[in-house]
Design a protein around this motif. Sequence first.
Motif: not given
Length: 204
Positions: A86-93
């Motif tokens: 699972a990725v950190v959504p803020e970093t991914w975006q």
Amino acid sequence: MKKEWFVLQTLTGKENKVRDSIKARVPMEGMEEYIGECRIPTEKVTDTKDGKKRILTKKVFPGYVLVQLALYQEGGGIDKETGARAVVPETWQFLRETPGVIGSWLQQRPMPLRQDEVEAILSDKPTGGSSRPRPNVEFTVGMMVKIKEGAFLGQVGTVIMVDPDKGKLTVEVQIFGRKAPVDAEYWQVEKVSAEEMASLEPGS
């Protein structure tokens, strides 16, 4: 959040643009918690032109930049939809919106670098390498070259040994009807062009 070093894949030639974009956007978007340093690994190389040696800075990994990211959720979380980490959504975006970053790199769920790998890459020299600048020329065993300096000026021969750290090679040439090895520095030889190769073939 814990940040780890990753090698971020970019479009070739866009490394500086990606780095500058990340550095500018992090404070503007308040992403300091998720994004850390961003570096382009380089090394010193020597290049000789007209007999004069100069030191240049060259990208070690064209098409990549090194960046500190809080990319994965702490605790080893798993994405329910993909089954991947699972990725950190803020970093991914943030990365998805960075011009020049190759999207497929994100889908591959890259692994973070080990600390020793990071230190080797950022030390301005390859792993186990010398801190001295290395020659910025590519010669390989079996290559045909022409000597353009010294007693064997104009002789064409085959490279039989290459020492890239010292910028030297050994060329096998014909001397008095016999093959003989001749030592030369990189700047004392040049690659033989396809046209010259054709003219050297029997019957040309």
